[in-house]
Design a protein around this motif. Sequence first.
Motif, PDB file in Angstrom:
ATOM      1  N   LEU A  88       0.832  -1.198   0.000  1.00 55.08           N
ATOM      2  CA  LEU A  88       0.000   0.000   0.000  1.00 55.08           C
ATOM      3  C   LEU A  88       0.870   1.253   0.000  1.00 55.08           C
ATOM      4  O   LEU A  88       0.623   2.198  -0.764  1.00 55.08           O
ATOM      5  CB  LEU A  88      -0.931   0.005   1.211  1.00 55.08           C
ATOM      6  CG  LEU A  88      -1.865   1.211   1.313  1.00 55.08           C
ATOM      7  CD1 LEU A  88      -3.153   0.929   0.551  1.00 55.08           C
ATOM      8  CD2 LEU A  88      -2.186   1.500   2.763  1.00 55.08           C
ATOM      9  N   LEU A 115      -4.244   1.025  -6.153  1.00 63.08           N
ATOM     10  CA  LEU A 115      -4.108   1.413  -4.751  1.00 63.08           C
ATOM     11  C   LEU A 115      -5.395   1.135  -3.985  1.00 63.08           C
ATOM     12  O   LEU A 115      -5.376   0.576  -2.881  1.00 63.08           O
ATOM     13  CB  LEU A 115      -3.752   2.898  -4.664  1.00 63.08           C
ATOM     14  CG  LEU A 115      -3.723   3.515  -3.266  1.00 63.08           C
ATOM     15  CD1 LEU A 115      -2.704   2.820  -2.379  1.00 63.08           C
ATOM     16  CD2 LEU A 115      -3.437   5.005  -3.368  1.00 63.08           C
ATOM     17  N   PHE A 119      -6.049  -1.394  -0.743  1.00 58.65           N
ATOM     18  CA  PHE A 119      -6.717  -1.027   0.502  1.00 58.65           C
ATOM     19  C   PHE A 119      -7.805  -2.048   0.832  1.00 58.65           C
ATOM     20  O   PHE A 119      -7.922  -2.500   1.978  1.00 58.65           O
ATOM     21  CB  PHE A 119      -7.321   0.384   0.435  1.00 58.65           C
ATOM     22  CG  PHE A 119      -8.112   0.706   1.664  1.00 58.65           C
ATOM     23  CD1 PHE A 119      -7.477   1.106   2.831  1.00 58.65           C
ATOM     24  CD2 PHE A 119      -9.489   0.566   1.679  1.00 58.65           C
ATOM     25  CE1 PHE A 119      -8.191   1.358   3.991  1.00 58.65           C
ATOM     26  CE2 PHE A 119     -10.224   0.825   2.822  1.00 58.65           C
ATOM     27  CZ  PHE A 119      -9.569   1.230   3.982  1.00 58.65           C
TER      28      PHE A 119
END
Length: 130
Positions: A88, A115, A119
């Motif tokens: 991350l 990204l 998450f």
Amino acid sequence: MKYIKSLLAVVAFFTFSSISAQVITDKWKQMHDYHELLSKTFHPAEEGNFEPIKNSSEQLVEKAEALDLKTMPQDLRTGKLDETILLLKKQTKTVNDLVQRKAPNAEIMRAFENLHDIFHRIVEICQPGK
């Protein structure tokens, strides 16, 4: 009828994802702060508004760096989570680098979607019972 079932499935997925994300963000303040900024920048980008991420990409990196394994609640900590947090952080820097280089919005969005997916992997790892 098929459309209604599909719509209900999508709504259920997002409701479940929001509840799951809340579990980790309630337990880990730094993750809460990161998620809050991620949401404020990702969702406008999905709609074609890249100004929030362009204005906040460096701050998102700072919030990612604050995700120190020392501050992570012990009940969440696993080797898989540690690795995914590092991923991350790396992907957050990639998004920021693209923004700083003034890359095309489409390229920024691809990295940003990656990204966002990372998450959600973190959220899945932190779900109770997994």
